[in-house]
Design an enzyme around this catalytic site. Structure first.
Site, PDB file in Angstrom:
ATOM      1  CG  HIS A   1     -28.032   7.366  13.061  1.00  0.00           C
ATOM      2  ND1 HIS A   1     -28.305   7.778  11.771  1.00  0.00           N
ATOM      3  CD2 HIS A   1     -27.601   6.087  12.978  1.00  0.00           C
ATOM      4  CE1 HIS A   1     -28.065   6.769  10.949  1.00  0.00           C
ATOM      5  NE2 HIS A   1     -27.636   5.736  11.655  1.00  0.00           N
TER       6      HIS A   1
ATOM      7  CE1 TYR B   1     -32.446  14.026  13.339  1.00  0.00           C
ATOM      8  CE2 TYR B   1     -34.388  15.229  12.586  1.00  0.00           C
ATOM      9  CZ  TYR B   1     -33.637  14.071  12.622  1.00  0.00           C
ATOM     10  OH  TYR B   1     -34.065  12.944  11.954  1.00  0.00           O
TER      11      TYR B   1
ATOM     12  CG  ASN C   1     -26.013  11.188  10.561  1.00  0.00           C
ATOM     13  OD1 ASN C   1     -26.854  10.501   9.968  1.00  0.00           O
ATOM     14  ND2 ASN C   1     -26.341  12.073  11.491  1.00  0.00           N
TER      15      ASN C   1
ATOM     16  CG  HIS D   1     -33.095   4.568   7.580  1.00  0.00           C
ATOM     17  ND1 HIS D   1     -32.490   4.044   8.692  1.00  0.00           N
ATOM     18  CD2 HIS D   1     -33.287   5.894   7.851  1.00  0.00           C
ATOM     19  CE1 HIS D   1     -32.342   5.008   9.602  1.00  0.00           C
ATOM     20  NE2 HIS D   1     -32.812   6.137   9.108  1.00  0.00           N
TER      21      HIS D   1
ATOM     22  CG  ASP E   1     -22.906  -2.442  -3.019  1.00  0.00           C
ATOM     23  OD1 ASP E   1     -22.951  -3.274  -2.096  1.00  0.00           O
ATOM     24  OD2 ASP E   1     -23.624  -2.520  -4.034  1.00  0.00           O
TER      25      ASP E   1
ATOM     26  NE  ARG F   1     -37.116   8.305  11.473  1.00  0.00           N
ATOM     27  CZ  ARG F   1     -37.018   9.185  10.454  1.00  0.00           C
ATOM     28  NH1 ARG F   1     -35.902   9.311   9.789  1.00  0.00           N
ATOM     29  NH2 ARG F   1     -38.040   9.949  10.143  1.00  0.00           N
TER      30      ARG F   1
HETATM   31  C1  DQA Z   1     -30.515  10.718  11.432  1.00  0.00           C
HETATM   32  C2  DQA Z   1     -31.656   9.735  11.607  1.00  0.00           C
HETATM   33  C3  DQA Z   1     -32.270   9.375  10.275  1.00  0.00           C
HETATM   34  O1  DQA Z   1     -33.316   8.429  10.443  1.00  0.00           O
HETATM   35  C4  DQA Z   1     -32.846  10.615   9.628  1.00  0.00           C
HETATM   36  O2  DQA Z   1     -33.381  10.297   8.368  1.00  0.00           O
HETATM   37  C5  DQA Z   1     -31.857  11.713   9.541  1.00  0.00           C
HETATM   38  C6  DQA Z   1     -30.979  11.964  10.679  1.00  0.00           C
HETATM   39  C7  DQA Z   1     -29.951  11.197  12.784  1.00  0.00           C
HETATM   40  O3  DQA Z   1     -28.869  11.767  12.774  1.00  0.00           O
HETATM   41  O4  DQA Z   1     -30.579  10.999  13.820  1.00  0.00           O
HETATM   42  O5  DQA Z   1     -31.829  12.466   8.582  1.00  0.00           O
HETATM   43  O6  DQA Z   1     -29.475  10.096  10.717  1.00  0.00           O
END
Ligand code: DQA
Length: 144
Positions: free
Chosen positions: A100, A23, A74, A80, A87, A111
């Site tokens: 993401h 990240y 996000n 997931h 909803d 994912r």
């Molecule tokens: C995410 C991807 C998701 O799978 C993960 O659980 C996150 C971050 C991303 O920004 O890449 O918390 O949303």
């Protein structure tokens, strides 16, 4: 001027600390700054919210009804799993972009499921912070 609500979900407040190899090393505060700067450049009015609680995310979406022209979301891991968030998005029916930071399709199998994606008109994944700017640009240029 279009008004866009940016919603960040669970664990995104841990940016900079959490799995930096995935990240990045920049903090959530840096992401917020980036989104605000991007919105100013694009001529979009933006509000940025974050919560780790699924119900709070649903509240953010519900409160957007009648107030915003677009949503960038996000939802983190709730993407997931959360039928409740899907909803809520359907209920308010506001143009939505799913974002993401990472390329979720290139990671673990689980994912690849996205409830948010069952409503969102567009998905941007694997573009890091830049993905939020692309989402804002998409909503800024969208008709209606
Ligand atoms: C995410 C991807 C998701 O799978 C993960 O659980 C996150 C971050 C991303 O920004 O890449 O918390 O949303």
């Amino acid at each position: 001027m279009k008004k866009v609500l940016v919603i960040n979900g669970v664990n995104l407040n841990m940016l900079g600390t959490r799995e930096p190899e995935l990240y990045g090393e920049l903090s959530y505060a840096a992401l917020k700054k980036f989104i605000k700067r991007s919105a100013a450049e694009l001529g979009v009015k933006v509000c940025v919210k974050q919560s780790n609680c699924e119900g709070r995310l649903v509240d953010f979406i519900q409160k957007a009804y009648g107030r915003y022209d677009g949503v960038v979301i996000n939802a983190g891991a709730y993407t997931h799993t959360s039928i409740a968030i899907l909803d809520a998005l359907k209920a308010v029916n506001i143009p939505t972009v799913e974002v993401h930071l990472t390329d979720v399709d290139a990671r673990e199998e689980f994912r690849r499921t996205s409830y948010v994606g069952l409503f969102a008109q567009k998905r941007i994944a694997g573009r890091g912070f830049e993905g939020y700017k692309e989402a804002l640009a998409y909503l800024a240029h969208r008709e209606s």
